[in-house]
Design an enzyme around this catalytic site. Structure first.
Site, PDB file in Angstrom:
ATOM      1  N   ARG A   1      -8.733   0.064   4.542  1.00 31.88           N
ATOM      2  CA  ARG A   1      -7.733   1.192   3.924  1.00 31.88           C
ATOM      3  C   ARG A   1      -6.376   0.351   3.613  1.00 31.88           C
ATOM      4  O   ARG A   1      -5.599   0.774   2.783  1.00 31.88           O
ATOM      5  CB  ARG A   1      -7.522   2.204   4.996  1.00 31.88           C
ATOM      6  CG  ARG A   1      -8.663   3.340   5.110  1.00 31.88           C
ATOM      7  CD  ARG A   1      -8.138   4.447   5.973  1.00 31.88           C
ATOM      8  NE  ARG A   1      -6.865   4.700   5.202  1.00 31.88           N
ATOM      9  CZ  ARG A   1      -5.772   5.178   6.132  1.00 31.88           C
ATOM     10  NH1 ARG A   1      -5.847   5.271   7.506  1.00 31.88           N
ATOM     11  NH2 ARG A   1      -4.592   5.463   5.609  1.00 31.88           N
TER      12      ARG A   1
ATOM     13  N   LYS B   1       0.643  -1.059  -0.119  1.00 32.83           N
ATOM     14  CA  LYS B   1       0.108  -0.099   0.094  1.00 32.83           C
ATOM     15  C   LYS B   1       0.727   1.206   0.027  1.00 32.83           C
ATOM     16  O   LYS B   1       0.754   2.150  -0.652  1.00 32.83           O
ATOM     17  CB  LYS B   1      -0.913   0.063   1.166  1.00 32.83           C
ATOM     18  CG  LYS B   1      -1.576   1.433   1.386  1.00 32.83           C
ATOM     19  CD  LYS B   1      -2.198   1.421   2.760  1.00 32.83           C
ATOM     20  CE  LYS B   1      -1.618   1.732   4.225  1.00 32.83           C
ATOM     21  NZ  LYS B   1      -1.327   2.995   4.473  1.00 32.83           N
ATOM     22  N   ASN B   2       2.057   1.426   0.969  1.00 30.38           N
ATOM     23  CA  ASN B   2       2.744   2.736   0.848  1.00 30.38           C
ATOM     24  C   ASN B   2       3.469   2.797  -0.081  1.00 30.38           C
ATOM     25  O   ASN B   2       4.016   4.026  -0.247  1.00 30.38           O
ATOM     26  CB  ASN B   2       3.218   2.507   2.536  1.00 30.38           C
ATOM     27  CG  ASN B   2       2.352   2.901   3.522  1.00 30.38           C
ATOM     28  OD1 ASN B   2       1.109   3.229   3.192  1.00 30.38           O
ATOM     29  ND2 ASN B   2       2.748   2.425   4.841  1.00 30.38           N
TER      30      ASN B   2
ATOM     31  N   ASP C   1       4.625   0.363  11.982  1.00 26.07           N
ATOM     32  CA  ASP C   1       3.315  -0.366  11.494  1.00 26.07           C
ATOM     33  C   ASP C   1       3.021  -1.695  12.033  1.00 26.07           C
ATOM     34  O   ASP C   1       2.308  -2.346  11.527  1.00 26.07           O
ATOM     35  CB  ASP C   1       3.582  -0.154   9.891  1.00 26.07           C
ATOM     36  CG  ASP C   1       3.393   1.371   9.416  1.00 26.07           C
ATOM     37  OD1 ASP C   1       3.668   1.381   8.101  1.00 26.07           O
ATOM     38  OD2 ASP C   1       3.151   2.060  10.247  1.00 26.07           O
TER      39      ASP C   1
ATOM     40  N   PRO D   1       2.141  16.438  11.070  1.00 23.64           N
ATOM     41  CA  PRO D   1       2.756  17.692  10.302  1.00 23.64           C
ATOM     42  C   PRO D   1       3.494  17.218   9.049  1.00 23.64           C
ATOM     43  O   PRO D   1       4.082  16.321   8.662  1.00 23.64           O
ATOM     44  CB  PRO D   1       3.786  18.131  11.473  1.00 23.64           C
ATOM     45  CG  PRO D   1       4.199  17.302  12.273  1.00 23.64           C
ATOM     46  CD  PRO D   1       3.199  16.126  12.277  1.00 23.64           C
TER      47      PRO D   1
HETATM   48  C1  EPZ Z   1       4.409   6.760   6.220  1.00 24.15           C
HETATM   49  O1  EPZ Z   1       4.038   7.942   6.846  1.00 24.15           O
HETATM   50  C2  EPZ Z   1       3.372   5.655   6.003  1.00 24.15           C
HETATM   51  N1  EPZ Z   1       2.258   6.001   5.194  1.00 24.15           N
HETATM   52  C3  EPZ Z   1       3.057   5.112   7.564  1.00 24.15           C
HETATM   53  O2  EPZ Z   1       2.156   4.110   7.384  1.00 24.15           O
HETATM   54  C4  EPZ Z   1       4.340   4.735   8.374  1.00 24.15           C
HETATM   55  O3  EPZ Z   1       3.869   4.546   9.653  1.00 24.15           O
HETATM   56  C5  EPZ Z   1       5.341   6.098   8.367  1.00 24.15           C
HETATM   57  O4  EPZ Z   1       5.693   6.292   7.013  1.00 24.15           O
HETATM   58  C6  EPZ Z   1       6.582   5.712   9.211  1.00 24.15           C
HETATM   59  O5  EPZ Z   1       7.121   4.418   8.768  1.00 24.15           O
HETATM   60  C7  EPZ Z   1       2.484   6.079   4.050  1.00 24.15           C
HETATM   61  O6  EPZ Z   1       3.839   5.803   3.588  1.00 24.15           O
HETATM   62  C8  EPZ Z   1       1.360   6.286   2.980  1.00 24.15           C
HETATM   63  P1  EPZ Z   1       6.810   9.921   8.366  1.00 24.15           P
HETATM   64  P2  EPZ Z   1       4.615   9.333   6.872  1.00 24.15           P
HETATM   65  O7  EPZ Z   1       6.695  11.299   7.569  1.00 24.15           O
HETATM   66  O8  EPZ Z   1       5.329   9.696   5.640  1.00 24.15           O
HETATM   67  C9  EPZ Z   1       6.872  13.097  11.858  1.00 24.15           C
HETATM   68  C10 EPZ Z   1       0.503   2.756   7.854  1.00 24.15           C
HETATM   69  O9  EPZ Z   1       0.025   2.246   8.949  1.00 24.15           O
HETATM   70  N2  EPZ Z   1       6.969  14.038  10.871  1.00 24.15           N
HETATM   71  O10 EPZ Z   1       7.920   9.253   8.396  1.00 24.15           O
HETATM   72  O11 EPZ Z   1       3.431  10.401   7.302  1.00 24.15           O
HETATM   73  C11 EPZ Z   1       5.822  12.464  12.030  1.00 24.15           C
HETATM   74  O12 EPZ Z   1       4.816  13.355  12.762  1.00 24.15           O
HETATM   75  C12 EPZ Z   1       0.742   4.164   7.705  1.00 24.15           C
HETATM   76  O13 EPZ Z   1       0.668   2.155   6.561  1.00 24.15           O
HETATM   77  C13 EPZ Z   1       7.333  15.485  11.106  1.00 24.15           C
HETATM   78  O14 EPZ Z   1       7.515  15.956  12.306  1.00 24.15           O
HETATM   79  O15 EPZ Z   1       5.819   9.198   8.075  1.00 24.15           O
HETATM   80  C14 EPZ Z   1       5.971  11.202  12.881  1.00 24.15           C
HETATM   81  O16 EPZ Z   1       5.971  11.587  14.078  1.00 24.15           O
HETATM   82  C15 EPZ Z   1       0.749   4.850   9.284  1.00 24.15           C
HETATM   83  N3  EPZ Z   1       7.421  16.605  10.132  1.00 24.15           N
HETATM   84  C16 EPZ Z   1       7.360  11.012  12.169  1.00 24.15           C
HETATM   85  O17 EPZ Z   1       7.776  12.266  11.633  1.00 24.15           O
HETATM   86  C17 EPZ Z   1       7.174  15.993   8.983  1.00 24.15           C
HETATM   87  O18 EPZ Z   1       7.195  17.043   7.995  1.00 24.15           O
HETATM   88  C18 EPZ Z   1       7.421  10.004  11.084  1.00 24.15           C
HETATM   89  O19 EPZ Z   1       6.442  10.467   9.986  1.00 24.15           O
HETATM   90  C19 EPZ Z   1       6.831  14.838   8.560  1.00 24.15           C
HETATM   91  C20 EPZ Z   1       6.911  13.823   9.554  1.00 24.15           C
END
Ligand code: EPZ
Length: 454
Positions: free
Chosen positions: A423, A45-46, A331, A145
């Protein structure tokens, strides 16, 4: 007897709650069923969500295969259609023609229902020189964010501001092209790495992303872009180098298998103490999951290069801390938390990636788990048997954890929150039934009440 208003109100609230629950689709699971056989893993999915956004970079036809049939994929496809792309789906194959993009504005009503739609910002900006994408909301697991995404696009030479909840981005300068540069990410964000990588493929000059995310889905996106002619080195490491090109060409690209779905099914074997096989997988994408299952007391056998078999032995508690890849994946945290409530001994599960991803603890407590929250930690003492109960998944992976707990629990479990589960998991009840699980989807409990003539 005169009932006080308060009593009548609480009675009515209970009836309303039961009525609401009775009208929601629910998975009914009868636990303690031994599983056997092999279960098929769908496309990731991701990966698919980021790659779908990446098709905006190419002014020609692209074909994606091994695309999972999920609600999120449907929503991302709607957004691409709303932007003017022509899509044709046939089973797991999706043909996308991005020759004509008719608008640079992503529609709020769809974006608000799929956070990953924010991924279209970078490609739209790189392709058109302008993009307007509503800010994705937070969700149950955290505020989510996007400052790192925005900071990266600004470093590439874009003007980016937020007004009325919409991110407005446009490229400064005459030729409308982003300019390559060196970008350090404050956190190895998967989404931010993917946004910047996609935008940089069409930028002028070289972009170096430092402290980049290393997840397999980032590598899959990079490989997809390279199959369209992008020049990318170092994907899968913390430093990714992209040399911008003028345009990208069509491609026919297969999505990798979903490592999180595969890991979820391996845990289904462990939590029911069953020997099952999972196929197709890319074993090196599951290194931290395999390592933890072995530490817990499962034997993991590579039956061939793309098939794993799990053989549970005496299972015991372990400690887990979620980290960016190649650390233990956030995840998989909820699924392992459910498993550890059934393993002898003590475990501590620490969630470090998202600020609010332990909602499943309360639901597991209701099933008789000896588990308590302490900040970002779940403190677990294994119990001999969980007991079936009506439970609700609050987010995608928590819902998967509820299904796993139901497979192990004594008696009947009703899992609500299927809007989250669907989802990220394609036909999960059919796949688990194929292993011998006693699981079925009821459109609503009233359907069941009707069936039994209540
Ligand atoms: C991706 O989300 C995945 N989703 C998530 O999978 C996964 O849990 C996550 O990566 C971590 O591996 C998709 O790919 C669609 P991050 P993403 O940006 O990109 C902080 C699932 O269950 N952050 O690596 O949103 C954020 O708040 C989903 O399949 C900032 O602070 O994850 C978090 O605490 C859930 N500022 C941490 O980084 C930013 O600009 C990791 O988020 C971006 C992120």
């Amino acid at each position: 007897m005169i009932l006080e208003d308060r009593t009548i109100n609480s009675f009515n609230n209970t009836i309303n709650k039961l009525h609401t629950e009775a009208n929601q689709p629910v998975l009914e699971i009868w636990g303690r069923q031994q599983l056997s056989g092999e279960i098929k893993v769908s496309g990731a999915k991701n990966s698919a969500l980021a790659i779908l956004a990446g098709t905006l970079l190419c002014g020609e036809q692209c074909r994606l295969s091994n695309l999972p049939n999920l609600v999120d994929i449907g929503r991302m496809s709607q957004i691409l259609s709303a932007l003017g792309l022509k899509l044709h789906r046939n089973g797991d194959i999706l043909d996308i023609d991005a020759t004509h993009i008719t608008t640079s504005q992503a529609p709020y009503e769809i974006v608000s229902r799929l956070r990953a739609s924010f991924f279209v910002l970078g490609p739209l900006l790189a392709r058109l020189g302008v993009a307007k994408v509503p800010l994705p909301g937070g969700c149950a697991i955290g505020a989510r964010p996007v400052a790192i995404h925005i900071k990266g696009l600004q470093a590439l030479g874009a003007d980016v501001f937020i007004e009325h909840g919409v991110v407005h981005a446009n490229v400064k300068g005459r030729n409308g092209r982003l300019k390559g540069t060196k970008i350090y990410l404050d956190y190895p964000s998967v989404g931010a790495t993917e946004t910047i990588l996609m935008a940089a493929t069409l930028a002028e000059g070289e972009t170096i992303i430092e402290n980049a995310a290393c997840e397999p889905e980032v590598v899959d996106l990079a490989n997809f872009c390279k199959s369209m002619g992008a020049k990318i080195r170092g994907a899968g490491t913390n430093t990714i180098i992209i040399s911008g090109v003028e345009r990208l060409h069509s491609t026919d690209y297969p999505i990798i298998p979903d490592r999180i779905e595969a890991g979820t099914f391996l845990v289904a074997g462990a939590i029911t103490r069953s020997e099952i096989s999972v196929f197709p997988v890319i074993p090196e994408h599951l290194t931290p999951v395999i390592a933890k299952l072995e530490e817990i007391g499962c034997q993991i056998i590579a039956e061939d290069t793309r098939r794993l078999r799990i053989v549970p032995k005496e299972l015991k508690g372990v400690d887990i801390e979620t980290l960016p890849y190649p650390g233990f994946p956030t995840d998989m945290q909820a699924q392992f938390t459910a498993l550890l409530t059934t393993c002898e001994g003590n475990s501590i599960v620490t969630e470090t990636v998202f600020e609010n991803r332990l909602h499943h603890v309360a639901e597991l407590q209701r099933m008789g788990a000896n588990i308590k929250l302490k900040g970002h930690n779940a403190i677990i003492k294994g119990v001999h048997q969980l007991s079936g109960a009506p439970i609700t998944g609050s987010d995608l992976r928590a819902s998967a954890a509820m299904v796993l707990a139901g497979l192990a629990a004594d008696g009947k479990t009703l899992v609500y929150g299927l809007e989250h589960l669907d989802r990220g998991y394609e036909n999960i009840e059919e796949k688990l039934r194929g292993l011998g699980a006693k699981i079925r989807r009821l459109d609503s409990l009233s359907q069941e009440l009707h069936l039994v003539g209540v």
